[in-house]
Design an enzyme around this catalytic site. Structure first.
Site: not given
Ligand code: ZN
Length: 177
Positions: A101, A143-144, A147
């Protein structure tokens, strides 16, 4: 031209906030933010970036899959802005693979993700898009998406032994092809 926004790192409380829903996609501020994110992800040679990573806590990220050393068959896609994204459904099967990341430099982790997900998002023109994503692109999306929920991949590894340094990753994982 926008200056390149700096990418915030783990420890900055913005990365732990739940990002806010975007009401008006056409808002100039949002359109500029999209351009800024696309520039940032290209400069970092990343495959994805979420708005909170440049300290803008909005539900927006860019997915920019392209073939790379570890995923030579990764689909090549133009950087795509996904606004107010949602995971509508997912398969039961999870697969583990290495992730890094831009906000967690120097560390790689073995992260379980759903192999196939059904998603929707609003594109930068305001149109609702529905898609099924698999494998690498599904992994980027998850993954995004994390966030936007104030999570990072470190929260998803099953134990600390699944965390390694970038240097070891380059030597062992990349080295083994
Ligand atoms: Zn990330």
């Amino acid at each position: 031209m926008n200056e390149l926004a700096s990418i915030i790192q783990l420890g900055n409380p913005i990365l732990r906030q739940k990002a806010v829903f975007i009401e008006n996609v056409q808002d100039e501020k949002i359109q500029n933010l999209i351009d800024e994110l696309i520039t940032s992800v290209a400069q970092a040679n990343g495959v994805g970036i979420a708005a909170p990573q440049i300290a803008a806590s909005y539900r927006l990220f860019i997915v920019a899959s392209h073939p790379n050393k570890r995923y030579p068959h990764a689909p090549e896609m133009p950087p795509t802005a996904m606004i107010n994204p949602q995971i509508l459904a997912h398969c039961s099967e999870m697969v583990k693979d290495w992730e890094g990341c831009l906000s967690v430099p120097g560390i790689r982790g073995l992260v379980p993700r759903y192999q196939t997900i059904e998603i929707e998002y609003t594109d930068r023109n305001g149109n609702l898009q529905k898609q099924e994503l698999t494998d690498f692109v599904a992994r980027i999306f998850q993954h995004e998406y994390d966030h936007l929920e104030g999570l990072v991949f470190l929260d998803r590894v099953e134990n600390n032994q699944d965390l390694i340094s970038e240097e070891e990753y380059q030597k062992s994982v990349m080295g083994n092809g």
